[in-house]
Design a protein around this motif. Structure first.
Motif, short mmCIF file in Angstrom:
data_model
loop_
_atom_site.label_atom_id
_atom_site.label_comp_id
_atom_site.label_asym_id
_atom_site.label_seq_id
_atom_site.Cartn_x
_atom_site.Cartn_y
_atom_site.Cartn_z
N ALA A 159 -30.01 14.48 -38.74
CA ALA A 159 -31.31 15.14 -38.60
C ALA A 159 -32.43 14.12 -38.59
O ALA A 159 -33.40 14.23 -37.81
CB ALA A 159 -31.50 16.15 -39.73
N ASP A 160 -32.32 13.12 -39.44
CA ASP A 160 -33.35 12.07 -39.48
C ASP A 160 -33.36 11.28 -38.18
O ASP A 160 -34.43 10.95 -37.64
CB ASP A 160 -33.08 11.15 -40.67
CG ASP A 160 -34.21 10.16 -40.89
OD1 ASP A 160 -35.38 10.53 -40.67
OD2 ASP A 160 -33.93 9.02 -41.30
N LEU A 161 -32.19 10.96 -37.66
CA LEU A 161 -32.13 10.24 -36.38
C LEU A 161 -32.74 11.05 -35.25
O LEU A 161 -33.43 10.50 -34.37
CB LEU A 161 -30.67 9.89 -36.06
CG LEU A 161 -30.10 8.65 -36.74
CD1 LEU A 161 -28.60 8.54 -36.47
CD2 LEU A 161 -30.82 7.39 -36.27
N ALA A 162 -32.50 12.35 -35.24
CA ALA A 162 -33.08 13.21 -34.20
C ALA A 162 -34.60 13.13 -34.23
O ALA A 162 -35.27 13.05 -33.19
CB ALA A 162 -32.62 14.65 -34.39
N ALA A 163 -35.18 13.13 -35.44
CA ALA A 163 -36.63 13.06 -35.57
C ALA A 163 -37.17 11.73 -35.06
O ALA A 163 -38.19 11.67 -34.36
CB ALA A 163 -37.04 13.27 -37.03
N MET A 164 -36.47 10.63 -35.40
CA MET A 164 -37.00 9.30 -35.05
C MET A 164 -36.76 8.93 -33.59
O MET A 164 -37.59 8.29 -32.97
CB MET A 164 -36.39 8.25 -35.98
CG MET A 164 -36.93 8.33 -37.40
SD MET A 164 -36.36 6.96 -38.44
CE MET A 164 -34.61 7.34 -38.58
N ALA B 54 -38.06 21.14 -42.03
CA ALA B 54 -39.06 20.08 -41.99
C ALA B 54 -38.96 19.27 -40.71
O ALA B 54 -39.99 18.92 -40.10
CB ALA B 54 -38.90 19.17 -43.21
N VAL B 55 -37.74 18.97 -40.26
CA VAL B 55 -37.58 18.21 -39.02
C VAL B 55 -38.03 19.05 -37.82
O VAL B 55 -38.62 18.52 -36.87
CB VAL B 55 -36.13 17.73 -38.86
CG1 VAL B 55 -35.95 16.99 -37.53
CG2 VAL B 55 -35.74 16.80 -40.01
N CYS B 56 -37.78 20.35 -37.85
CA CYS B 56 -38.30 21.23 -36.79
C CYS B 56 -39.82 21.21 -36.77
O CYS B 56 -40.45 21.15 -35.70
CB CYS B 56 -37.81 22.66 -37.01
SG CYS B 56 -36.24 23.05 -36.21
N ALA B 57 -40.43 21.26 -37.95
CA ALA B 57 -41.90 21.21 -38.03
C ALA B 57 -42.42 19.89 -37.47
O ALA B 57 -43.45 19.85 -36.79
CB ALA B 57 -42.35 21.39 -39.48
N TRP B 58 -41.71 18.80 -37.75
CA TRP B 58 -42.08 17.49 -37.18
C TRP B 58 -42.06 17.57 -35.65
O TRP B 58 -43.02 17.18 -34.98
CB TRP B 58 -41.11 16.43 -37.69
CG TRP B 58 -41.08 15.15 -36.90
CD1 TRP B 58 -40.38 14.92 -35.75
CD2 TRP B 58 -41.78 13.93 -37.18
NE1 TRP B 58 -40.59 13.62 -35.30
CE2 TRP B 58 -41.45 13.00 -36.16
CE3 TRP B 58 -42.64 13.52 -38.19
CZ2 TRP B 58 -41.95 11.69 -36.12
CZ3 TRP B 58 -43.13 12.22 -38.17
CH2 TRP B 58 -42.79 11.33 -37.15
N GLY B 59 -40.94 18.06 -35.07
CA GLY B 59 -40.81 18.11 -33.62
C GLY B 59 -41.85 18.99 -32.97
O GLY B 59 -42.43 18.63 -31.94
N VAL C 235 -30.61 3.05 -40.67
CA VAL C 235 -31.09 4.20 -39.90
C VAL C 235 -32.61 4.17 -39.80
O VAL C 235 -33.19 4.36 -38.72
CB VAL C 235 -30.62 5.52 -40.56
CG1 VAL C 235 -31.32 6.71 -39.93
CG2 VAL C 235 -29.11 5.67 -40.41
N VAL C 236 -33.27 3.89 -40.93
CA VAL C 236 -34.73 3.86 -40.95
C VAL C 236 -35.26 2.71 -40.09
O VAL C 236 -36.29 2.83 -39.42
CB VAL C 236 -35.24 3.74 -42.40
CG1 VAL C 236 -36.73 3.44 -42.43
CG2 VAL C 236 -34.95 5.03 -43.16
N ALA C 237 -34.53 1.57 -40.10
CA ALA C 237 -34.98 0.41 -39.31
C ALA C 237 -34.67 0.58 -37.83
O ALA C 237 -35.48 0.24 -36.97
CB ALA C 237 -34.33 -0.86 -39.84
#
Length: 426
Positions: A246-251, A309-314, A370-372
Motif C-alpha cells: 500500500a505504501d509503495l502504491a502511494a509513492m 488513508a492511502v485512498c485519501a492520498w490518491g 521502501v521509503v528511499a
C-alpha cells in the motif's frame, strides 16, 4: 452564582476532554523517561540534519554552479541508504540495539564535524562533500533500524500508536524547521554555521542513547539473523506485506514531486518560490496530521485505516491535478500529507506489534529501502507519463492509479481489512 460556576467548570471540562481526544497523545512522553529522552534527542538531531542537508546543497552549487552536480548529492546518498538499510536491519537483530544506535549517532556527529572543518578551512572539494554525504547516509541507515525497533521496548503496546504519532511530529518538525533555520544561519554566517550546529545537536541523541539500558533482541535469532530471513518472513506474512505494498502504491503512483517545477510554471505562472511552497505543503499537512492525532489510539482496525488513508492520498493528488488556484492546490497537497501521516502511524504500529522482536530490525531495514526507493520510482513514473502526455494528465492518472491499486489490494486481501490491533497477526 454557584450554578454559573459549575456550568463554567463543566464546559471547561468538556473542552479539555475534547482537546485530549483531538491533539496528539503525549502519554508516551509523560510516562516513559527513556522514550522521552530518545524522542527529544531525535527531534533536535532531525533539525540539525536538515540544516546540514540544505548546507551541502548550497555549498555544492556555490562550488560548481551546476544543478546536475547538486542533484548528484541525492544519488550519492541513495546507494548507501539502500545497502546499509538492509544490512543495518540484520545487524540490529543480532546485537545490542542501544550500542548500534550509539555507534550510528556518533558516526553521524563525526561526519557533521568533518563537514564543519572543511567549511572552516575553505577546502572547496566537491568530492569530499559527496563522500561525506555517502558516509552520513550509511551511518543513518545502519543505526535507524535499531532506533526504530527500540520503541516497542520503551513504551507499552497500547501507547505505540501515540508514540508513532509523536515520532512523526519529530520527523516533520525537522523537515520544516530545519531548512528554515538552516537558510537563515547560512545566509547570515555561511554553511559552516549549519554544520557546527548540527554537530552540537547530536549531543542530545548521544546522551539519550547512553542512558538507555542494554537492548539485545529477544528470541532465538542471534547469529543466524540475515537479510534473506527478513525478506522471507515478509513474503510469508500477508498483512505486513500488504501494508508495504500500500505504501509503495502511494509513492510510485501518487507522488508527483518531480513535476513541481513544471506545475509551478504551467498551473500557477510561478517560479522557484512557488516550487518551494509545493514542496513544503505535504510536510505541513503531515505535521498537522500528527499534531491532531489524539483519535488514532481509539482505532483498532489498522488495516482498513491504512487503505482508507492511502485512498485519501490518491484522491487528494488526483484533485490537485485538476485545480489551477494555488491556495487550493496547496491545501490538497497538505491534505495528502496529512493522509500519509495517518497511514504511516498505522503501518509502523502494525510492524512493531505484529512482528516478533527478533525480526523488527530487519523489517525496519526493508522499510528504509521502501521509503528511499519508492519516491525515486515515483519520480520516474510521473516524469515518464508527463513526457508522453502532460503534467496534468500524469498527476491525475497517478492519483487514480494509486486508488485503483489500493482497491485491488483490498479485493485480493480482505483479511487485511479485518486486521485488529487487539489481536495482531502478521
Amino acid at each position: 452564582m454557584s450554578g454559573h460556576v459549575s456550568g463554567f467548570a463543566g464546559r471547561s471540562g468538556r473542552l479539555a476532554k475534547a482537546a485530549r481526544n483531538t491533539l496528539a497523545d503525549i502519554g508516551p512522553l509523560r510516562d516513559n523517561p527513556d522514550y522521552r529522552r530518545v524522542w527529544a534527542g531525535q527531534s533536535v538531531s532531525a533539525v540539525g540534519q536538515q540544516m546540514t542537508a540544505v548546507a551541502v546543497s548550497v555549498q555544492v552549487y556555490d562550488l560548481t554552479k551546476s544543478s546536475f552536480a547538486t542533484g548528484l548529492v541525492g544519488l550519492f546518498s541513495l546507494g548507501p541508504l539502500i545497502a546499509f538499510g538492509l544490512y543495518g536491519g540484520a545487524v540490529a537483530d543480532r546485537v545490542d540495539r542501544r550500542k548500534l544506535g550509539l555507534i550510528g549517532s556518533a558516526g553521524l556527529a563525526a561526519v557533521s564535524a568533518v563537514l564543519a572543518v572543511q567549511a572552516l578551512l575553505g577546502l572547496g572539494a566537491v568530492a569530499l562533500l559527496y563522500a561525506a554525504v555517502a558516509v552520513q547516509s550509511g551511518f543513518f541507515a545502519l543505526s535507524s533500524p535499531a532506533r526504530s525497533s527500540m520503541i516497542p521496548r520503551l513504551v507499552p503496546r497500547q501507547q505505540l500508536p501515540a508514540a508513532n504519532a509523536l515520532n512523526t511530529i519529530s520527523m516533520n518538525l525537522g523537515m520544516t524547521v530545519g531548512p528554515m533555520l538552516g537558510g537563515i544561519l547560512i545566509g547570515a554566517y555561511g554553511v559552516r554555521s549549519a554544520y557546527l550546529v548540527d554537530t552540537v545537536a547530536f549531543s542530545a541523541t548521544l546522551y539519550a542513547m547512553w542512558r538507555l539500558p542494554a537492548m539485545r533482541p529477544l528470541g532465538e535469532a542471534g547469529r543466524r539473523a540475515s537479510v534473506l530471513d527478513g525478506l522471507r518472513f515478509l513474503r510469508e506474512q500477508p498483512n505486513l506485506r500488504t501494508s508495504f505494498l500500500a505504501d509503495l502504491a502511494a509513492m510510485i503512483f501518487g507522488l508527483p514531486r518531480a513535476l513541481f517545477p513544471a506545475i509551478a510554471v504551467g498551473f500557477y505562472g510561478g517560479g522557484p518560490g512557488t516550487v518551494g511552497l509545493l514542496v513544503a505543503a505535504p510536510a505541513v499537512g503531515a505535521l498537522a496530521g500528527a499534531l491532531f492525532s489524539g483519535w488514532i489510539g481509539r482505532v483498532h482496525r489498522h488495516g482498513a485505516a491504512v487503505l482508507a488513508a492511502v485512498c485519501a492520498w490518491g484522491l487528494s493528488i488526483a484533485a490537485f491535478g485538476l485545480v489551477r488556484e494555488l491556495w487550493l492546490g496547496l491545501a490538497l497537497l497538505a491534505a495528502a500529507g496529512c493522509a500519509d501521516t495517518v497511514s504511516m502511524i498505522f503501518r509502523n504500529t502494525m510492524m512493531q506489534v505484529a512482528a516478533p522482536d527478533e525480526m523488527r530490525g530487519r523489517l525496519q531495514g526493508i522499510f528504509i529501502v521502501v521509503v528511499a526507493g519508492g519516491p525515486r520510482l515515483g519520480d520516474f513514473e510521473s516524469g515518464t507519463v508527463a513526457a508522453l502526455t502532460t503534467p496534468a494528465v500524469s498527476v491525475i492518472t497517478g492519483g487514480l492509479a494509486c486508488v485503483a491499486a489500493v482497491l485491488l489490494l483490498a479485493a485480493r486481501r480482505p483479511a487485511f481489512l479485518r486486521y485488529d490491533a487487539r489481536h495482531p497477526t502478521p
